[in-house]
Design a protein around this motif. Sequence first.
Motif, mmCIF file in Angstrom:
data_model
loop_
_atom_site.group_PDB
_atom_site.id
_atom_site.type_symbol
_atom_site.label_atom_id
_atom_site.label_comp_id
_atom_site.label_asym_id
_atom_site.label_seq_id
_atom_site.Cartn_x
_atom_site.Cartn_y
_atom_site.Cartn_z
ATOM 1 N N HIS A 84 0.773 4.121 -3.057
ATOM 2 C CA HIS A 84 0.364 5.460 -2.846
ATOM 3 C C HIS A 84 1.566 6.382 -3.397
ATOM 4 O O HIS A 84 1.353 7.491 -3.838
ATOM 5 C CB HIS A 84 0.341 5.789 -1.298
ATOM 6 N N GLY B 73 -0.169 11.548 6.064
ATOM 7 C CA GLY B 73 -1.773 11.460 5.950
ATOM 8 C C GLY B 73 -2.415 10.098 6.147
ATOM 9 O O GLY B 73 -3.213 9.944 6.738
ATOM 10 N N HIS B 74 -1.670 9.044 5.125
ATOM 11 C CA HIS B 74 -2.148 7.725 4.951
ATOM 12 C C HIS B 74 -1.507 6.873 5.981
ATOM 13 O O HIS B 74 -2.449 5.783 6.374
ATOM 14 C CB HIS B 74 -2.040 7.282 3.756
ATOM 15 N N PHE B 75 -0.250 6.896 6.557
ATOM 16 C CA PHE B 75 0.141 5.884 7.385
ATOM 17 C C PHE B 75 0.811 6.305 8.592
ATOM 18 O O PHE B 75 1.619 5.568 9.361
ATOM 19 C CB PHE B 75 1.424 5.167 6.337
ATOM 20 N N ASP B 76 0.693 7.804 8.945
ATOM 21 C CA ASP B 76 1.093 8.303 10.290
ATOM 22 C C ASP B 76 2.763 8.012 10.297
ATOM 23 O O ASP B 76 2.947 7.723 11.361
ATOM 24 C CB ASP B 76 0.217 7.652 11.384
ATOM 25 N N CYS C 120 1.926 12.630 1.714
ATOM 26 C CA CYS C 120 1.291 11.397 1.734
ATOM 27 C C CYS C 120 1.441 10.169 2.787
ATOM 28 O O CYS C 120 0.506 9.678 3.233
ATOM 29 C CB CYS C 120 1.807 10.821 0.311
ATOM 30 N N ALA D 154 0.919 -1.286 0.179
ATOM 31 C CA ALA D 154 0.062 0.001 0.071
ATOM 32 C C ALA D 154 0.768 1.101 0.212
ATOM 33 O O ALA D 154 0.481 2.163 -0.705
ATOM 34 C CB ALA D 154 -1.167 0.017 1.264
#
Length: 275
Positions: A197, A251-254, A248, A193
Amino acid sequence: MLGEVVVAIVAGSLALLSDAGHMLSDVGAIAAALWAMRLAARPPSGAWTFGWKRAEILSAAANGITLVVIAAVVAVEALRRLLTTHPEVSGGAVLAVALVGIAVNIAATWLLAKASRRSLNVRGAYLHLLTDLFGFVGTAVAAVVIVTTGWTQADAVASLLVAVLMAHAGSGLLAASGRVLLEAAPSGVELTAVRTHLLEVNHVLDVHDLHVWTVTSDLPSLSAHLVLDDACFNDGHAPQILDQVQECLGGHFDVEHSTFQLEPRSHQEHEPGVH
């Protein structure tokens, strides 16, 4: 703990003795947790570029090992009692101490529950106290059985249940701390993932040498090589790409700590050891 040892010897209770041994490990677990927290708070210096943050992970691993070892010792003795002996156990004395132990451990567990258990270090100390609480509950139940039925082997059965709880908590801590020490990707981060991204960002053509690991609890880190259009370097657009990929990740994976090597497509043929 000292009172429990005395009553355990007088009453002949393995369950109380195993609880006392576990309580002794609680003292070590909390002391180690506090010491590790002090080390982790030290700023980076010299060769220690991340500081001493992984001291908390080492403390969690030590707590896990302690739980598993004590569980094994208690289980062996409990099985020996179940299979070869029929000891006399004073159920009333065991019940009194178990009830006091339940009250003390509820208070201690409640205090530590207010701390953040996202830290493996704090979670390790918390699990020590929680399994101790469950152990006292099991001991109290066994004492009631002994008082009402006279079946003294309930003491050994309660000890086995305590051992199972300790082994379960310890193995979980060892698995979690082992992932960190072996630098596996955090359990909530899927590499496929992440790669997908990153490739969705405009002008990113390829991603390789992608690594994700955890320095310590709540500090995941990532590094990767990004292949960009040659034009991004010619028109000075590469810094904007870097901003986009870091946004990115956050926001998506901390993932806030990341390092990227930006490469033009023409550099790929000179890249050694791509993986």
